[in-house]
Design a protein around this motif. Structure first.
Motif, PDB file in Angstrom:
ATOM      1  N   ALA A   1       0.826  -0.879  -0.681  1.00  0.00           N
ATOM      2  CA  ALA A   1      -0.403   0.030   0.279  1.00  0.00           C
ATOM      3  C   ALA A   1       0.869   0.863   0.058  1.00  0.00           C
ATOM      4  O   ALA A   1       0.111   2.391  -0.101  1.00  0.00           O
ATOM      5  CB  ALA A   1      -0.945  -0.289   1.183  1.00  0.00           C
ATOM      6  N   HIS A   2       1.992   1.292  -0.267  1.00  0.00           N
ATOM      7  CA  HIS A   2       3.250   2.484   0.286  1.00  0.00           C
ATOM      8  C   HIS A   2       3.879   2.596  -1.159  1.00  0.00           C
ATOM      9  O   HIS A   2       4.359   1.659  -1.001  1.00  0.00           O
ATOM     10  CB  HIS A   2       3.586   2.282   2.110  1.00  0.00           C
ATOM     11  CG  HIS A   2       3.261   2.357   2.820  1.00  0.00           C
ATOM     12  ND1 HIS A   2       2.080   3.240   3.892  1.00  0.00           N
ATOM     13  CD2 HIS A   2       3.008   0.759   3.931  1.00  0.00           C
ATOM     14  CE1 HIS A   2       1.587   3.578   4.349  1.00  0.00           C
ATOM     15  NE2 HIS A   2       1.575   1.273   4.748  1.00  0.00           N
ATOM     16  N   ALA A   3       4.085   3.590  -1.170  1.00  0.00           N
ATOM     17  CA  ALA A   3       5.269   3.962  -2.147  1.00  0.00           C
ATOM     18  C   ALA A   3       6.444   3.518  -0.756  1.00  0.00           C
ATOM     19  O   ALA A   3       6.365   3.206   0.514  1.00  0.00           O
ATOM     20  CB  ALA A   3       5.721   5.293  -2.260  1.00  0.00           C
ATOM     21  N   VAL A   4       7.896   3.668  -1.823  1.00  0.00           N
ATOM     22  CA  VAL A   4       9.168   3.634  -0.948  1.00  0.00           C
ATOM     23  C   VAL A   4       9.682   4.541  -0.743  1.00  0.00           C
ATOM     24  O   VAL A   4      10.343   4.932  -1.630  1.00  0.00           O
ATOM     25  CB  VAL A   4       9.174   1.844  -1.108  1.00  0.00           C
ATOM     26  CG1 VAL A   4      10.798   1.366  -0.584  1.00  0.00           C
ATOM     27  CG2 VAL A   4       8.292   1.084  -1.571  1.00  0.00           C
ATOM     28  N   GLY A   5      10.105   4.305   0.089  1.00  0.00           N
ATOM     29  CA  GLY A   5      11.627   5.940  -0.079  1.00  0.00           C
ATOM     30  C   GLY A   5      13.015   4.938   0.914  1.00  0.00           C
ATOM     31  O   GLY A   5      12.814   4.058   1.265  1.00  0.00           O
ATOM     32  N   THR A   6      13.726   5.777   1.031  1.00  0.00           N
ATOM     33  CA  THR A   6      15.258   4.793   1.142  1.00  0.00           C
ATOM     34  C   THR A   6      16.379   6.034   1.677  1.00  0.00           C
ATOM     35  O   THR A   6      16.386   6.977   0.940  1.00  0.00           O
ATOM     36  CB  THR A   6      15.820   4.371  -0.143  1.00  0.00           C
ATOM     37  OG1 THR A   6      17.173   3.135   0.414  1.00  0.00           O
ATOM     38  CG2 THR A   6      16.584   5.091  -1.270  1.00  0.00           C
TER      39      THR A   6
END
Length: 474
Positions: A126-131
């Motif tokens: 359900a989420h976008a992904v950050g790094t």
């Protein structure tokens, strides 16, 4: 954009035009000239486009074969326009040249297919992904790989986390924060494998599905954390597709670079640390060294868990302050990293679960431990590695919780990493599951286990895991 056979439209055009140019000499007289002109025009246009966009090394043989044929075609045209007779080579002289040019073109096409630029699957959560990438130094541990007593153990950690959606956000590079770091890592990994440095150039140019330093997903809840140790000589990014999938499902994944063990580690002060891991050829000595590296990695995992706790409490500044649930933490790893995860869990009760991805246990003093374990193993053939599964089973039986050993049919040791996305699809190397099935199965099986172990999700976990391979419940 890749359209077919690992080639972009311009590359595919160059390949087709090169074949036309090479074969034009063998066409009937009525079609020979028109084919040569059409092939020359298309080849020149495609070559110009590739020169502007950048020529991959895989296309060099294609351009060499087509360029050779174009040279002979141009020579004939120039002689004809000058009013001089055009002499065609006899067929028995032209045939070897044609075969050589076609062999070059075929070699380039095969290289493009075997070593493509990896395309990372879209995370399904359900989420976008950050790094983001951090570097932490342990003041309580001296670096054992150097002779300088003032050197403290330092690790580089990449975090993948649930992020806010931003369609315009740029995507992170795969192997490093900058083009230079990505190229260094690609060359280091190739060198570790004994391959030419340019072999992994396409992996160095790849981008992932996560956005660098993206804002954390709104909501205020805390996320379970999953620590990951890569394989021997591996790097923190080796299982990016897996990490992004878990992050999209609400986990924070922290993958470690282990300096002097990982192929290449770039520190914030600009230093590049290359691996000092090397086999001696003596099985007893190699086992002793592997046990030592595993112990260092296990300590690294515990140290990073401590640092994540400090980050959550605001003692270390960062994006994820107040968003990490350290009480729901898993130690995971691939190959030697899997062995380190098992040992870290035995030594550190803060870890609530363990995932060992095809790692031979190296703990010299195995003892009972309380965490559940999921052990993914490659498709071990009869007579292959006779000590592996018995040793792994013995280790899993020491857990006081229910644990699972899942053998994935058609898999190989590297199936559980990103390797199938960009290495040659040879069964002995990456298994026989294709480019995407290995990473997909790895993510699905481990996510099901983590949901049960860290989130208490109800359901029949054994039945779910059985859908991915041959399951043994311990």
């Amino acid at each position: 954009m890749t359209v077919f056979f690992g080639l972009s439209f311009a590359e595919l055009s160059a390949l087709a035009a090169a074949v036309v140019l090479v074969l034009a000499r063998w066409l009937p007289p009525g079609a020979r000239r028109a084919s040569a002109w059409a092939g020359a025009a298309a080849f020149a246009a495609a070559a110009i486009v590739l020169a502007v966009l950048g020529i991959r090394w895989q296309l060099v043989p294609v351009l060499a074969g087509g360029g050779t044929a174009l040279t002979f075609a141009a020579f004939s045209v120039l002689r004809r326009r000058a009013g001089r007779p055009v002499r065609r080579a006899r067929w028995w002289l032209a045939l070897p040249g044609t075969a050589a040019c076609l062999a070059l073109i075929l070699a380039g096409a095969v290289a493009a297919w075997a070593l493509p630029r990896p395309v990372f699957p879209e995370p399904s959560g359900a989420h976008a992904v950050g790094t983001t990438v951090v570097q932490w130094t342990d003041p309580d541990r001296t670096e054992t790989a150097t002779s300088r007593t003032e050197d403290q153990r330092t690790v580089v950690v990449q975090l993948w986390y649930p992020a806010q959606r931003d369609p315009a956000a740029r995507r992170a590079r795969y192997l490093g924060r900058t083009p230079q770091e990505a190229q260094l890592v690609a060359q280091g990994q190739a060198g570790y494998l004994g391959l030419p440095g340019f072999i992994l150039d396409e992996a160095a140019r790849a981008h992932t599905r996560s956005a660098p330093n993206a804002p954390v997903a709104a909501g205020g809840g805390r996320f379970p954390v999953v620590l990951f140790s890569p394989g021997l000589g591996g790097v923190r990014t080796q299982s990016t597709a897996w990490a992004e999938e878990l992050a999209s499902r609400g986990y924070v994944v922290a993958a470690l670079d282990h300096p002097y063990d990982s192929a290449v580690v770039t520190l914030t002060d600009g230093r590049t640390i290359r691996t000092r891991v090397a086999a001696t050829g003596d099985q007893t000595e190699d086992n002793r060294r592997a046990a030592g590296w595993t112990a260092v990695r296990a300590a690294d995992l515990s140290f990073v868990l401590t640092q994540l706790g400090r980050l959550d409490h605001g003692e270390i500044p960062g994006l994820l302050t107040g968003r990490l649930d350290i009480r729901r933490a898993a130690a995971t790893g691939h190959s030697l990293g899997g062995a380190a995860a098992l040992q870290a869990a035995r030594q550190d009760p803060r870890f609530a679960a363990v995932i060992d991805m095809d790692g031979f246990p190296r703990d010299p003093t195995p003892q009972p431990f309380d965490q559940p374990v999921l052990a993914l193993t490659h498709d071990v053939k009869p007579g292959e590695e006779p000590g592996y599964l018995p040793r792994l089973t013995q280790m899993l039986q020491l857990s006081t919780a229910t644990s699972y050993r899942l053998t994935v049919p058609g898999s190989a040791h590297l199936t559980f990493t990103d390797a199938p996305l960009f290495l040659p699809p040879l069964p002995a190397l990456v298994g026989s599951l294709g480019r995407t099935a290995g990473p997909r199965i790895t993510a699905a099986a481990t996510a099901a286990f983590l949901d049960a172990a860290l989130r208490g999700k109800p359901g029949d976990l054994a039945a779910t895991l059985s859908g991915y391979g041959h399951l043994t419940v311990l």
